[in-house]
Scaffold this motif. Structure first.
Motif, PDB file in Angstrom:
ATOM      1  N   UNK A  88       0.829  -1.215   0.000  1.00  0.00           N
ATOM      2  CA  UNK A  88       0.000   0.000   0.000  1.00  0.00           C
ATOM      3  C   UNK A  88       0.862   1.263   0.000  1.00  0.00           C
ATOM      4  N   UNK A  89       0.634   2.105  -1.004  1.00  0.00           N
ATOM      5  CA  UNK A  89       1.377   3.366  -1.135  1.00  0.00           C
ATOM      6  C   UNK A  89       0.397   4.531  -1.049  1.00  0.00           C
ATOM      7  N   UNK A  90       0.817   5.654  -0.466  1.00  0.00           N
ATOM      8  CA  UNK A  90      -0.092   6.804  -0.371  1.00  0.00           C
ATOM      9  C   UNK A  90      -0.165   7.567  -1.689  1.00  0.00           C
ATOM     10  N   UNK A  91      -1.339   7.593  -2.293  1.00  0.00           N
ATOM     11  CA  UNK A  91      -1.545   8.424  -3.477  1.00  0.00           C
ATOM     12  C   UNK A  91      -1.782   9.872  -3.061  1.00  0.00           C
ATOM     13  N   UNK A  92      -2.265  10.043  -1.829  1.00  0.00           N
ATOM     14  CA  UNK A  92      -2.519  11.385  -1.292  1.00  0.00           C
ATOM     15  C   UNK A  92      -2.396  11.316   0.224  1.00  0.00           C
TER      16      UNK A  92
END
Length: 340
Positions: A88-92
């Motif tokens: 999981x990566x932060x898009x925002x």
């Protein structure tokens, strides 16, 4: 001359200030929401909401569902969850006051949190019981409705568990992270590989079909079956002319039972026999001698209860023999209930 000296000193001070001054650096978003997460260290996963919870435990190389009497869990589903947590990566990244977490369905799941505001809490523990990481899963980001149809999830608001104001929007939807124990059961039952014959028994409505290459044929009635039958049967080594295989029934039946999937497992504490005392039986026998026998009764709503006994070399195997499972009623409806 004095003015020139003052001007010169001023220029020197301004140049020094320009060299020493550094612009403020904006804090960058982390490359991953759980940067130190290691799926290989996870031995227990808990998923909870305001109304339900499930505990998934790893024993040696097998995952089980604690709330279902340690019945095997779906390994593919668990692998997907662990991968999503790791990837999981932060898009925002946004800062949200705790009082506003409910608007994103990120309020901590507790008795005080309204259900519509509460998150789903996922916790990961190691073999010693130490908490490794915890996530709160909130509202989905959806595509716009089109033509009256609801949109689809393309992301989700998540945050670390605890007093953290930072909320992340990630492209991972965590759609399978549900707190219902039944959804985590391994649904796969024994699969037919190289069948020799299939036999159905329910009083006078009994039959047996034999595999011959890529086709099937109806086995003749045995002497005990003939004596039970009220109809006269010719003594013939093959089925009577009127007893033929209805392929419109046999093919869907074999396809449905080739790899059936369970719906749920009945708790061990349930005292009811679920009508299995005088049940129907359906037996699949492989050419290597493996026998898979289903004992079951009629559907009760959307499911029907059954026991499954798998025998290899006359020894029972698998987690099903001591448990009552629930199968979909649609599976029951595929069984031909007579020889015709």
């Amino acid at each position: 001359m004095k003015k020139i000296l003052v001007l010169f000193l001023t220029l020197i001070l301004l140049a020094a200030a320009a060299i020493l001054w550094k612009p403020p650096v904006k804090e960058q978003s982390p490359s991953k929401i759980l940067p130190d997460f290691n799926p290989e260290k996870v031995a227990t996963i808990t998923i909870s909401s305001t109304e339900n919870s499930v505990t998934l435990q790893k024993s040696e190389n097998e995952w089980t569902v604690r709330e279902k009497g340690n019945f095997p869990a779906d390994p593919n589903r668990i692998a997907d969850l662990l991968f999503q947590a790791w990837d999981a990566k932060p898009a925002q990244q946004i800062e949200v006051e705790q009082a506003q977490h409910g608007r994103l369905q990120l309020a901590a799941p507790s008795d005080q949190s309204p259900q519509q505001d509460a998150a789903i809490k996922v916790q990961f523990f190691d073999a010693s019981g130490k908490l490794l990481d915890a996530l709160l899963l909130g509202k989905n980001q959806m595509t716009p409705n089109q033509g009256g149809l609801p949109g689809t999830a393309i992301g989700r608001y998540v945050k670390l568990d605890g007093e953290y104001p930072t909320v992340f929007l990630t492209k991972e939807t965590f759609s399978e992270a549900l707190p219902s124990p039944s959804t985590w059961l391994d649904p796969i039952l024994p699969k037919m590989i190289d069948p020799d014959f299939v036999e159905y028994s329910h009083g006078q409505n009994s039959w047996k079909i034999l595999a011959e290459g890529n086709s099937w044929k109806l086995a003749p009635l045995t002497q005990p079956e003939i004596s039970k039958s009220k109809k006269p049967v010719k003594s013939s080594p093959s089925p009577a002319a009127s007893e033929f295989l209805d392929l419109a029934k046999i093919i869907p039946f074999l396809a449905a039972w080739n790899a059936p999937k369970l719906v749920d497992v009945v708790p061990d504490s349930a005292d009811a026999d679920h009508g299995l005392e005088n049940s129907r039986t359906l037996t699949f026998v492989e050419k290597d001698g493996t026998r898979v026998t289903y004992s079951f009764s009629e559907p009760q709503g959307a499911t029907f209860p059954a026991r499954v006994i798998v025998q290899k070399n006359n020894e029972p195997t698998g987690p099903w023999s001591s448990r009552v499972i629930l199968l979909p009623a649609s599976l029951f409806s595929t069984i031909p209930t007579s020889r015709k």
